[in-house]
Design a protein around this motif. Structure first.
Motif, mmCIF file in Angstrom:
data_model
loop_
_atom_site.group_PDB
_atom_site.id
_atom_site.type_symbol
_atom_site.label_atom_id
_atom_site.label_comp_id
_atom_site.label_asym_id
_atom_site.label_seq_id
_atom_site.Cartn_x
_atom_site.Cartn_y
_atom_site.Cartn_z
ATOM 1 N N GLU A 1 0.838 -1.210 0.000
ATOM 2 C CA GLU A 1 0.000 0.000 0.000
ATOM 3 C C GLU A 1 0.870 1.256 0.000
ATOM 4 O O GLU A 1 0.566 2.221 -0.714
ATOM 5 C CB GLU A 1 -0.915 -0.006 1.220
ATOM 6 C CG GLU A 1 -2.086 -0.954 1.131
ATOM 7 C CD GLU A 1 -3.248 -0.367 0.339
ATOM 8 O OE1 GLU A 1 -3.124 0.777 -0.144
ATOM 9 O OE2 GLU A 1 -4.266 -1.059 0.197
ATOM 10 N N VAL B 1 0.671 4.036 -2.900
ATOM 11 C CA VAL B 1 0.360 5.451 -2.699
ATOM 12 C C VAL B 1 1.483 6.334 -3.235
ATOM 13 O O VAL B 1 1.244 7.392 -3.834
ATOM 14 C CB VAL B 1 0.108 5.732 -1.204
ATOM 15 C CG1 VAL B 1 0.062 7.236 -0.935
ATOM 16 C CG2 VAL B 1 -1.200 5.076 -0.756
ATOM 17 N N TYR C 1 -3.800 6.691 -6.518
ATOM 18 C CA TYR C 1 -4.957 6.878 -5.644
ATOM 19 C C TYR C 1 -4.518 7.567 -4.360
ATOM 20 O O TYR C 1 -3.336 7.591 -4.011
ATOM 21 C CB TYR C 1 -5.629 5.539 -5.326
ATOM 22 C CG TYR C 1 -4.753 4.559 -4.563
ATOM 23 C CD1 TYR C 1 -4.998 4.269 -3.229
ATOM 24 C CD2 TYR C 1 -3.692 3.911 -5.186
ATOM 25 C CE1 TYR C 1 -4.211 3.369 -2.534
ATOM 26 C CE2 TYR C 1 -2.910 3.002 -4.505
ATOM 27 C CZ TYR C 1 -3.157 2.727 -3.186
ATOM 28 O OH TYR C 1 -2.375 1.848 -2.505
ATOM 29 N N VAL C 2 -5.506 8.147 -3.657
ATOM 30 C CA VAL C 2 -5.239 8.828 -2.390
ATOM 31 C C VAL C 2 -6.330 8.456 -1.400
ATOM 32 O O VAL C 2 -7.473 8.196 -1.774
ATOM 33 C CB VAL C 2 -5.182 10.362 -2.564
ATOM 34 C CG1 VAL C 2 -3.982 10.778 -3.383
ATOM 35 C CG2 VAL C 2 -6.472 10.877 -3.184
ATOM 36 N N TYR C 3 -5.955 8.431 -0.117
ATOM 37 C CA TYR C 3 -6.903 8.159 0.952
ATOM 38 C C TYR C 3 -7.387 9.455 1.575
ATOM 39 O O TYR C 3 -6.629 10.420 1.709
ATOM 40 C CB TYR C 3 -6.244 7.310 2.038
ATOM 41 C CG TYR C 3 -6.045 5.866 1.665
ATOM 42 C CD1 TYR C 3 -7.107 4.973 1.706
ATOM 43 C CD2 TYR C 3 -4.798 5.399 1.274
ATOM 44 C CE1 TYR C 3 -6.934 3.639 1.364
ATOM 45 C CE2 TYR C 3 -4.609 4.064 0.928
ATOM 46 C CZ TYR C 3 -5.683 3.194 0.978
ATOM 47 O OH TYR C 3 -5.512 1.881 0.637
ATOM 48 N N SER C 4 -8.650 9.483 1.954
ATOM 49 C CA SER C 4 -9.176 10.614 2.722
ATOM 50 C C SER C 4 -8.732 10.449 4.175
ATOM 51 O O SER C 4 -8.040 9.503 4.526
ATOM 52 C CB SER C 4 -10.703 10.658 2.638
ATOM 53 O OG SER C 4 -11.268 9.602 3.396
ATOM 54 N N LYS D 1 -2.745 7.823 9.629
ATOM 55 C CA LYS D 1 -2.024 7.281 8.479
ATOM 56 C C LYS D 1 -0.531 7.192 8.789
ATOM 57 O O LYS D 1 -0.006 7.927 9.627
ATOM 58 C CB LYS D 1 -2.203 8.180 7.249
ATOM 59 C CG LYS D 1 -3.617 8.392 6.779
ATOM 60 C CD LYS D 1 -3.616 9.329 5.578
ATOM 61 C CE LYS D 1 -5.013 9.704 5.131
ATOM 62 N NZ LYS D 1 -4.977 10.669 3.993
ATOM 63 N N TYR E 1 -13.895 7.212 1.045
ATOM 64 C CA TYR E 1 -12.749 6.884 1.893
ATOM 65 C C TYR E 1 -11.438 6.908 1.117
ATOM 66 O O TYR E 1 -10.383 7.111 1.687
ATOM 67 C CB TYR E 1 -12.939 5.512 2.540
ATOM 68 C CG TYR E 1 -14.118 5.442 3.477
ATOM 69 C CD1 TYR E 1 -14.620 6.589 4.110
ATOM 70 C CD2 TYR E 1 -14.763 4.240 3.727
ATOM 71 C CE1 TYR E 1 -15.711 6.534 4.953
ATOM 72 C CE2 TYR E 1 -15.861 4.159 4.587
ATOM 73 C CZ TYR E 1 -16.329 5.310 5.188
ATOM 74 O OH TYR E 1 -17.411 5.247 6.033
ATOM 75 N N TRP E 2 -11.496 6.647 -0.200
ATOM 76 C CA TRP E 2 -10.348 6.832 -1.076
ATOM 77 C C TRP E 2 -10.839 7.022 -2.501
ATOM 78 O O TRP E 2 -11.997 6.769 -2.810
ATOM 79 C CB TRP E 2 -9.349 5.675 -0.982
ATOM 80 C CG TRP E 2 -9.844 4.288 -1.285
ATOM 81 C CD1 TRP E 2 -10.081 3.731 -2.510
ATOM 82 C CD2 TRP E 2 -10.117 3.247 -0.335
ATOM 83 N NE1 TRP E 2 -10.485 2.421 -2.389
ATOM 84 C CE2 TRP E 2 -10.504 2.093 -1.063
ATOM 85 C CE3 TRP E 2 -10.062 3.154 1.057
ATOM 86 C CZ2 TRP E 2 -10.843 0.892 -0.449
ATOM 87 C CZ3 TRP E 2 -10.396 1.962 1.664
ATOM 88 C CH2 TRP E 2 -10.778 0.851 0.923
ATOM 89 N N ARG E 3 -9.935 7.484 -3.380
ATOM 90 C CA ARG E 3 -10.331 7.724 -4.764
ATOM 91 C C ARG E 3 -9.111 7.602 -5.675
ATOM 92 O O ARG E 3 -7.973 7.812 -5.246
ATOM 93 C CB ARG E 3 -10.966 9.110 -4.939
ATOM 94 C CG ARG E 3 -10.023 10.264 -4.654
ATOM 95 C CD ARG E 3 -10.713 11.602 -4.782
ATOM 96 N NE ARG E 3 -9.820 12.706 -4.446
ATOM 97 C CZ ARG E 3 -9.044 13.310 -5.343
ATOM 98 N NH1 ARG E 3 -9.075 12.941 -6.622
ATOM 99 N NH2 ARG E 3 -8.261 14.304 -4.975
#
Length: 269
Positions: free
Chosen positions: A81, A85, A94-97, A103, A160-162
């Motif tokens: 992961e 990232v 992709y990025v996580y909110s 994190k 939550y992520w995109r």
């Protein structure tokens, strides 16, 4: 003395069932909530699932299996992961909110816990099939990766992520590139290969029932939730078919008695 030892063993064997019950209740509550409460249920579900799988590995197979699970799935999951990232490989960019808690290196700490939670039941379920060991690695890896056909659409819908470049995507499942699923399949093969080698778990046991229950519940409840409660019919169909390819043969194997004289592996008590 003997009664005392048996009592302690019985008490330990109850822990996976108790954790599974709490997990099911948390998942039932998930579609009934929204916003921050739903995010809290997401985190709680992952933590409970992680404790369930690691606890079962420790109690049923010993420290070696538990350490192998944590090393392959938790540490390996975090590493892939973090690479994903930072570089966009192998899942796409992709990025996580910030909704899933703290994190590290851009990765919410619960994410590798989620893969650990589902890796163990996937591996134990594959042991029920009368196929070669390498084939069990493939079935377990495919089942784990196919679970992502439920997970990613659900989590993307919640924000939550995109993905920054979410094409090409599966029909009816926008926002997630096909390459993401292929990346997870590749990592799942590496994960299951490592788990097979280091855990030395290659036989089913009667005490695996809670993990098989988790595997079947996850599949059936995901299809139902996506189709009925979460308004994600396409992911219900994709996940239902592809994860079902790994789950349903195990269910059939357990439901249909073996023919007399079949070459069955010995199941140790």
């Amino acid at each position: 003395m003997l009664q005392s030892v048996l009592g302690r063993r019985a008490g330990r064997s109850d822990w996976p069932w108790a954790l599974l019950g709490v997990l099911v209740l948390a998942q039932i509550c998930y579609p009934l909530t929204s916003g921050g409460t739903r995010a809290a249920f997401t985190v709680a579900t992952v933590v409970i699932g992680y404790l369930l799988s690691v606890t079962h590995a420790l109690l049923s197979r010993g420290p070696r299996a538990a350490l192998a699970l944590v090393g392959a799935a938790t540490l390996g999951g975090f590493a892939v992961e973090a690479i994903g990232v930072a570089t966009g490989f192998p899942f796409g960019t992709y990025v996580y909110s910030g909704q899933l808690g703290p994190k590290l290196l851009g990765v919410p700490l619960i994410i590798p816990l989620a893969w650990t939670w589902m890796a163990w039941p996937a591996w134990l379920a594959a042991q029920r099939l009368p196929i070669a060991r390498w084939a069990r690695v493939g079935v377990a890896a495919f089942g784990l990766a196919a679970w992502d056909l439920f997970l990613d659409p659900q989590m993307v819908a919640e924000g939550y992520w995109r993905w920054l470049s979410p094409t090409p995507a599966l029909p009816g499942v926008p926002g997630i590139p096909v390459g993401n699923y292929l990346g997870w399949l590749g990592f799942a093969v590496v994960l299951m290969t490592a788990l097979s080698h280091f855990s030395r778990v290659h036989e089913p046991r009667p005490g695996d029932a809670p993990m098989l229950g988790l595997w079947f519940w996850t599949y059936a409840s995901s299809v139902l939730a996506h189709a009925v409660f979460l308004s994600l019919p396409a992911s219900a169909a994709w996940g239902g078919v592809l994860m079902g390819a790994a789950v349903l043969p195990v269910a059939i194997r357990l439901l249909i008695p073996a023919r007399p004289g079949a070459d069955l592996r010995r199941v140790r008590p």
